[in-house]
Motif scaffolding. Structure first.
Motif, short mmCIF file in Angstrom:
data_model
loop_
_atom_site.label_atom_id
_atom_site.label_comp_id
_atom_site.label_asym_id
_atom_site.label_seq_id
_atom_site.Cartn_x
_atom_site.Cartn_y
_atom_site.Cartn_z
N GLY A 277 -3.89 20.17 -1.86
CA GLY A 277 -5.43 19.52 -2.26
C GLY A 277 -5.18 18.20 -2.74
N GLY A 278 -4.13 17.42 -2.75
CA GLY A 278 -3.93 16.03 -3.21
C GLY A 278 -4.60 14.96 -2.35
N PRO A 279 -4.38 13.64 -2.54
CA PRO A 279 -4.84 12.63 -1.62
C PRO A 279 -3.81 12.37 -0.67
CG PRO A 279 -4.12 11.88 -3.78
CD PRO A 279 -3.89 13.31 -3.99
N ARG A 280 -4.34 11.57 0.47
CA ARG A 280 -3.74 11.04 1.50
C ARG A 280 -3.22 9.79 1.44
NH1 ARG A 280 -7.11 12.07 6.72
NH2 ARG A 280 -7.71 14.01 5.60
N GLU A 281 -3.74 8.86 0.33
CA GLU A 281 -3.41 7.57 -0.10
C GLU A 281 -1.75 7.47 -0.37
OE1 GLU A 281 -7.61 7.87 0.54
OE2 GLU A 281 -6.37 8.94 -0.88
N LEU A 282 -1.38 6.41 0.08
CA LEU A 282 0.12 6.19 -0.30
C LEU A 282 0.40 5.02 -0.92
CD1 LEU A 282 1.63 7.18 3.33
CD2 LEU A 282 1.89 8.55 1.08
N VAL A 283 1.27 5.12 -1.70
CA VAL A 283 1.75 3.92 -2.46
C VAL A 283 2.34 2.67 -1.47
CG1 VAL A 283 3.03 2.88 -4.34
CG2 VAL A 283 1.79 5.04 -4.79
N TRP A 284 1.94 1.60 -1.57
CA TRP A 284 2.26 0.53 -0.66
C TRP A 284 3.36 -0.54 -1.49
CZ3 TRP A 284 3.28 -0.58 4.03
CH2 TRP A 284 3.79 -1.92 4.37
N ARG A 285 4.41 -0.67 -0.98
CA ARG A 285 5.41 -1.81 -1.53
C ARG A 285 5.71 -2.78 -0.32
NH1 ARG A 285 7.70 2.82 -2.30
NH2 ARG A 285 9.53 2.41 -1.06
#
Length: 293
Positions: free
Chosen positions: A191-199
Protein backbone atom coordinates in the motif's frame (compact mmCIF):
# COMPACT_ATOMS: atom_id res chain seq x y z
CA UNK A 1 -22.08 10.63 -12.69
CA UNK A 2 -19.94 11.42 -15.74
CA UNK A 3 -21.58 10.89 -19.10
CA UNK A 4 -20.22 7.92 -21.09
CA UNK A 5 -17.54 8.75 -23.64
CA UNK A 6 -19.23 9.08 -27.03
CA UNK A 7 -18.34 6.41 -29.57
CA UNK A 8 -16.19 7.46 -32.53
CA UNK A 9 -16.76 5.93 -35.92
CA UNK A 10 -13.89 3.91 -37.38
CA UNK A 11 -12.06 3.97 -34.05
CA UNK A 12 -10.36 0.60 -34.43
CA UNK A 13 -6.56 0.37 -34.57
CA UNK A 14 -4.65 0.14 -37.80
CA UNK A 15 -3.80 -3.46 -38.77
CA UNK A 16 -0.37 -4.87 -37.93
CA UNK A 17 0.67 -2.16 -35.50
CA UNK A 18 3.65 -4.33 -34.52
CA UNK A 19 5.45 -5.61 -37.63
CA UNK A 20 6.83 -9.19 -37.70
CA UNK A 21 10.43 -8.12 -37.08
CA UNK A 22 9.30 -6.13 -34.04
CA UNK A 23 7.45 -9.12 -32.60
CA UNK A 24 10.55 -11.27 -33.13
CA UNK A 25 12.73 -8.74 -31.31
CA UNK A 26 10.19 -8.51 -28.50
CA UNK A 27 10.08 -12.31 -28.16
CA UNK A 28 13.86 -12.47 -27.87
CA UNK A 29 14.08 -9.78 -25.18
CA UNK A 30 10.91 -10.21 -23.10
CA UNK A 31 10.43 -10.13 -20.12
CA UNK A 32 13.63 -8.85 -18.47
CA UNK A 33 15.43 -6.57 -20.93
CA UNK A 34 14.19 -3.06 -21.72
CA UNK A 35 14.29 -2.57 -25.48
CA UNK A 36 13.06 -0.32 -28.27
CA UNK A 37 10.39 -1.51 -30.69
CA UNK A 38 8.84 -0.17 -33.89
CA UNK A 39 5.10 0.42 -34.22
CA UNK A 40 2.70 1.67 -36.89
CA UNK A 41 0.09 3.34 -34.71
CA UNK A 42 -0.02 6.90 -35.98
CA UNK A 43 -2.91 9.35 -36.25
CA UNK A 44 -6.01 7.83 -34.67
CA UNK A 45 -9.35 9.49 -33.85
CA UNK A 46 -9.26 8.23 -30.25
CA UNK A 47 -5.84 9.76 -29.63
CA UNK A 48 -6.26 13.41 -30.60
CA UNK A 49 -6.03 16.07 -27.90
CA UNK A 50 -9.76 16.82 -28.12
CA UNK A 51 -10.66 13.13 -27.81
CA UNK A 52 -8.28 12.70 -24.87
CA UNK A 53 -9.65 15.78 -23.10
CA UNK A 54 -13.16 14.32 -23.47
CA UNK A 55 -11.90 10.97 -22.21
CA UNK A 56 -10.32 12.63 -19.17
CA UNK A 57 -13.60 14.35 -18.37
CA UNK A 58 -15.55 11.08 -18.76
CA UNK A 59 -13.29 8.92 -16.59
CA UNK A 60 -13.92 8.80 -12.83
CA UNK A 61 -11.71 11.16 -10.79
CA UNK A 62 -9.63 8.27 -9.44
CA UNK A 63 -8.62 7.40 -13.01
CA UNK A 64 -6.98 10.72 -13.85
CA UNK A 65 -3.81 12.20 -12.46
CA UNK A 66 -2.34 15.49 -13.52
CA UNK A 67 0.03 17.98 -12.01
CA UNK A 68 2.84 20.35 -12.71
CA UNK A 69 5.43 19.04 -15.12
CA UNK A 70 8.25 21.49 -14.37
CA UNK A 71 9.67 19.14 -11.77
CA UNK A 72 13.00 17.65 -10.71
CA UNK A 73 13.72 13.96 -11.34
CA UNK A 74 13.10 13.15 -7.69
CA UNK A 75 10.13 14.43 -5.69
CA UNK A 76 9.03 13.95 -2.09
CA UNK A 77 5.54 12.44 -2.36
CA UNK A 78 2.98 13.41 -4.98
CA UNK A 79 3.74 16.55 -7.04
CA UNK A 80 1.66 19.70 -6.71
CA UNK A 81 -1.48 20.22 -8.77
CA UNK A 82 -1.59 22.79 -11.56
CA UNK A 83 -4.87 24.55 -10.68
CA UNK A 84 -6.64 23.41 -13.86
CA UNK A 85 -9.19 20.72 -14.64
CA UNK A 86 -8.11 17.61 -16.52
CA UNK A 87 -9.86 18.83 -19.69
CA UNK A 88 -8.21 22.26 -19.45
CA UNK A 89 -4.84 20.64 -18.83
CA UNK A 90 -5.00 18.47 -21.94
CA UNK A 91 -6.48 21.09 -24.27
CA UNK A 92 -3.83 23.62 -23.24
CA UNK A 93 -0.98 21.14 -22.88
CA UNK A 94 1.31 23.20 -25.14
CA UNK A 95 1.43 25.96 -22.50
CA UNK A 96 0.17 24.31 -19.29
CA UNK A 97 3.63 23.17 -18.09
CA UNK A 98 1.94 19.98 -16.91
CA UNK A 99 1.90 16.21 -17.09
CA UNK A 100 -1.30 14.16 -17.22
CA UNK A 101 -2.10 10.46 -17.23
CA UNK A 102 -5.46 8.88 -18.03
CA UNK A 103 -5.62 5.55 -16.23
CA UNK A 104 -7.51 2.39 -17.11
CA UNK A 105 -8.72 3.74 -20.43
CA UNK A 106 -10.33 0.34 -20.99
CA UNK A 107 -13.23 1.59 -18.84
CA UNK A 108 -14.51 3.20 -22.05
CA UNK A 109 -15.53 0.60 -24.67
CA UNK A 110 -13.80 2.18 -27.67
CA UNK A 111 -10.50 2.32 -25.80
CA UNK A 112 -10.99 -1.21 -24.48
CA UNK A 113 -11.24 -2.37 -28.10
CA UNK A 114 -8.07 -0.49 -29.01
CA UNK A 115 -6.14 -1.95 -26.07
CA UNK A 116 -7.31 -5.50 -26.76
CA UNK A 117 -6.38 -5.29 -30.44
CA UNK A 118 -2.85 -4.11 -29.65
CA UNK A 119 -2.24 -6.78 -27.02
CA UNK A 120 -3.72 -9.49 -29.24
CA UNK A 121 -0.89 -8.89 -31.72
CA UNK A 122 1.79 -9.88 -29.19
CA UNK A 123 -0.16 -12.30 -27.01
CA UNK A 124 1.62 -15.33 -28.46
CA UNK A 125 5.06 -13.99 -27.59
CA UNK A 126 3.92 -13.06 -24.07
CA UNK A 127 2.21 -16.36 -23.26
CA UNK A 128 5.24 -18.34 -24.43
CA UNK A 129 7.40 -16.70 -21.74
CA UNK A 130 5.24 -15.62 -18.79
CA UNK A 131 1.92 -17.38 -19.34
CA UNK A 132 -1.49 -15.81 -19.70
CA UNK A 133 -1.92 -12.05 -19.71
CA UNK A 134 -3.78 -10.83 -16.64
CA UNK A 135 -5.23 -7.50 -15.62
CA UNK A 136 -4.64 -5.83 -18.98
CA UNK A 137 -4.75 -2.04 -18.67
CA UNK A 138 -4.11 1.03 -20.79
CA UNK A 139 -2.75 4.44 -19.81
CA UNK A 140 -2.36 7.59 -21.90
CA UNK A 141 0.22 10.24 -21.06
CA UNK A 142 -0.10 13.83 -22.25
CA UNK A 143 2.88 16.04 -21.45
CA UNK A 144 3.88 19.66 -21.95
CA UNK A 145 7.21 20.57 -23.54
CA UNK A 146 10.15 19.67 -21.29
CA UNK A 147 7.87 18.14 -18.63
CA UNK A 148 9.41 15.59 -16.26
CA UNK A 149 7.83 12.41 -14.92
CA UNK A 150 9.78 11.82 -11.69
CA UNK A 151 11.71 8.70 -10.73
CA UNK A 152 9.41 5.77 -9.88
CA UNK A 153 8.56 2.15 -10.73
CA UNK A 154 5.44 0.32 -11.95
CA UNK A 155 4.16 -3.22 -11.21
CA UNK A 156 3.16 -4.10 -14.77
CA UNK A 157 4.84 -5.38 -17.90
CA UNK A 158 4.65 -2.25 -20.05
CA UNK A 159 5.06 -1.16 -23.67
CA UNK A 160 5.01 2.61 -24.11
CA UNK A 161 4.14 3.69 -27.66
CA UNK A 162 5.18 7.22 -28.59
CA UNK A 163 2.51 8.85 -30.77
CA UNK A 164 3.15 12.62 -30.84
CA UNK A 165 6.28 14.55 -29.94
CA UNK A 166 9.36 13.03 -28.37
CA UNK A 167 10.66 12.06 -24.97
CA UNK A 168 13.58 10.30 -23.35
CA UNK A 169 12.99 7.58 -20.79
CA UNK A 170 15.89 6.53 -18.58
CA UNK A 171 15.48 2.99 -17.25
CA UNK A 172 17.41 1.37 -14.41
CA UNK A 173 17.95 -2.36 -13.69
CA UNK A 174 14.93 -4.03 -12.13
CA UNK A 175 15.49 -5.77 -8.81
CA UNK A 176 18.78 -3.97 -8.05
CA UNK A 177 18.55 -2.47 -4.54
CA UNK A 178 20.96 0.31 -5.48
CA UNK A 179 18.15 1.89 -7.49
CA UNK A 180 15.09 0.78 -5.50
CA UNK A 181 15.73 -0.63 -2.01
CA UNK A 182 13.97 -3.88 -1.14
CA UNK A 183 12.18 -2.12 1.73
CA UNK A 184 10.61 0.32 -0.77
CA UNK A 185 9.38 -2.55 -2.95
CA UNK A 186 7.88 -4.22 0.11
CA UNK A 187 6.18 -1.03 1.21
CA UNK A 188 4.70 -0.47 -2.25
CA UNK A 189 3.21 -3.96 -2.40
CA UNK A 190 1.50 -3.38 0.94
CA UNK A 191 0.00 0.00 0.00
CA UNK A 192 2.94 2.42 -0.04
CA UNK A 193 3.96 4.91 -2.76
CA UNK A 194 5.82 4.09 -5.96
CA UNK A 195 7.91 7.27 -6.03
CA UNK A 196 11.60 6.68 -5.34
CA UNK A 197 14.31 8.77 -3.72
CA UNK A 198 16.63 10.20 -6.37
CA UNK A 199 20.35 10.75 -5.90
CA UNK A 200 22.50 12.17 -8.68
CA UNK A 201 25.03 9.35 -8.35
CA UNK A 202 22.34 6.92 -9.60
CA UNK A 203 22.37 8.46 -13.06
CA UNK A 204 25.34 6.44 -14.30
CA UNK A 205 23.38 3.20 -13.83
CA UNK A 206 20.52 4.15 -16.15
CA UNK A 207 20.04 3.58 -19.87
CA UNK A 208 18.41 6.42 -21.83
CA UNK A 209 16.00 5.49 -24.63
CA UNK A 210 14.96 8.16 -27.14
CA UNK A 211 11.34 7.89 -28.24
CA UNK A 212 9.69 9.54 -31.22
CA UNK A 213 6.52 8.73 -33.18
CA UNK A 214 6.76 5.19 -34.47
CA UNK A 215 8.97 4.01 -31.61
CA UNK A 216 7.95 2.11 -28.47
CA UNK A 217 9.79 0.95 -25.37
CA UNK A 218 9.26 -2.21 -23.37
CA UNK A 219 9.86 -1.60 -19.63
CA UNK A 220 10.23 -4.64 -17.33
CA UNK A 221 8.15 -5.07 -14.18
CA UNK A 222 9.37 -2.79 -11.35
CA UNK A 223 12.24 -1.31 -13.38
CA UNK A 224 12.86 2.20 -11.98
CA UNK A 225 12.67 5.00 -14.54
CA UNK A 226 12.10 8.68 -15.14
CA UNK A 227 11.01 10.57 -18.25
CA UNK A 228 11.98 13.90 -19.80
CA UNK A 229 9.66 15.22 -22.47
CA UNK A 230 10.99 16.84 -25.62
CA UNK A 231 10.51 20.43 -26.83
CA UNK A 232 6.92 19.97 -28.09
CA UNK A 233 3.77 18.45 -26.51
CA UNK A 234 3.78 14.68 -26.27
CA UNK A 235 1.16 11.92 -26.39
CA UNK A 236 2.11 8.36 -25.42
CA UNK A 237 0.04 5.21 -25.02
CA UNK A 238 1.05 2.60 -22.46
CA UNK A 239 -0.31 -0.92 -22.88
CA UNK A 240 0.26 -3.09 -19.82
CA UNK A 241 -0.42 -6.54 -18.44
CA UNK A 242 0.37 -8.63 -15.39
CA UNK A 243 1.54 -12.22 -15.26
CA UNK A 244 1.53 -14.92 -12.63
CA UNK A 245 5.23 -14.17 -12.23
CA UNK A 246 4.55 -10.48 -11.48
CA UNK A 247 1.81 -11.32 -8.98
CA UNK A 248 4.04 -13.90 -7.26
CA UNK A 249 6.87 -11.35 -7.00
CA UNK A 250 4.48 -8.83 -5.46
CA UNK A 251 3.11 -11.33 -2.92
CA UNK A 252 6.61 -12.49 -1.98
CA UNK A 253 7.54 -8.85 -1.31
CA UNK A 254 4.48 -8.45 0.89
CA UNK A 255 5.42 -11.54 2.91
CA UNK A 256 8.97 -10.24 3.31
CA UNK A 257 7.64 -7.03 4.83
CA UNK A 258 5.69 -9.08 7.37
CA UNK A 259 8.77 -11.17 8.16
CA UNK A 260 10.82 -8.03 8.81
CA UNK A 261 8.30 -7.02 11.46
CA UNK A 262 9.37 -10.14 13.34
CA UNK A 263 13.04 -9.21 13.17
CA UNK A 264 13.95 -11.49 10.25
CA UNK A 265 16.04 -10.59 7.19
CA UNK A 266 14.33 -12.44 4.33
CA UNK A 267 15.92 -12.93 0.94
CA UNK A 268 14.40 -10.79 -1.81
CA UNK A 269 12.37 -12.49 -4.53
CA UNK A 270 14.30 -13.70 -7.55
CA UNK A 271 13.83 -12.08 -10.94
CA UNK A 272 12.33 -14.04 -13.81
CA UNK A 273 12.51 -17.00 -14.43
CA UNK A 274 12.58 -17.57 -10.65
CA UNK A 275 8.95 -18.24 -9.70
CA UNK A 276 8.79 -17.10 -6.05
CA UNK A 277 5.76 -19.33 -5.52
CA UNK A 278 6.58 -20.55 -1.99
CA UNK A 279 6.43 -17.10 -0.42
CA UNK A 280 3.61 -16.04 -2.72
CA UNK A 281 1.39 -18.95 -1.68
CA UNK A 282 2.23 -18.36 1.99
CA UNK A 283 1.18 -14.71 1.73
CA UNK A 284 -2.04 -15.62 -0.07
CA UNK A 285 -2.97 -18.06 2.69
CA UNK A 286 -2.24 -15.45 5.36
CA UNK A 287 -4.26 -12.87 3.48
CA UNK A 288 -7.26 -15.21 3.30
CA UNK A 289 -6.92 -15.68 7.06
CA UNK A 290 -7.15 -11.93 7.52
CA UNK A 291 -3.48 -11.21 8.21
CA UNK A 292 -2.38 -7.78 7.04
CA UNK A 293 0.95 -6.01 7.24
Amino acid sequence: MNAPFPPIAHAGPFPDVFPPETRAHFAASYPEAPHLLDHRLREHPLLTLDALAALGEALPPASVEYNRGDLPIGVDGKPEGNGLTIGETIRSIASARSWAVLKNIEQQPAYATLLAALLDEIEGEIVARTGSMRKTQGFIFVSSPDAVTPYHFDPEHNILLQLVGSKEMTVFPAGDPRFAPHSVHESYHTGGPRELVWRDELAAGGTAFALEPGKALYVPVMAPHFVRNGPVPSISLSITWRSEWSFAEADARALNRLLRRFGLSPRPPGRWPARNLGKAYAWRVLRRLGVRD
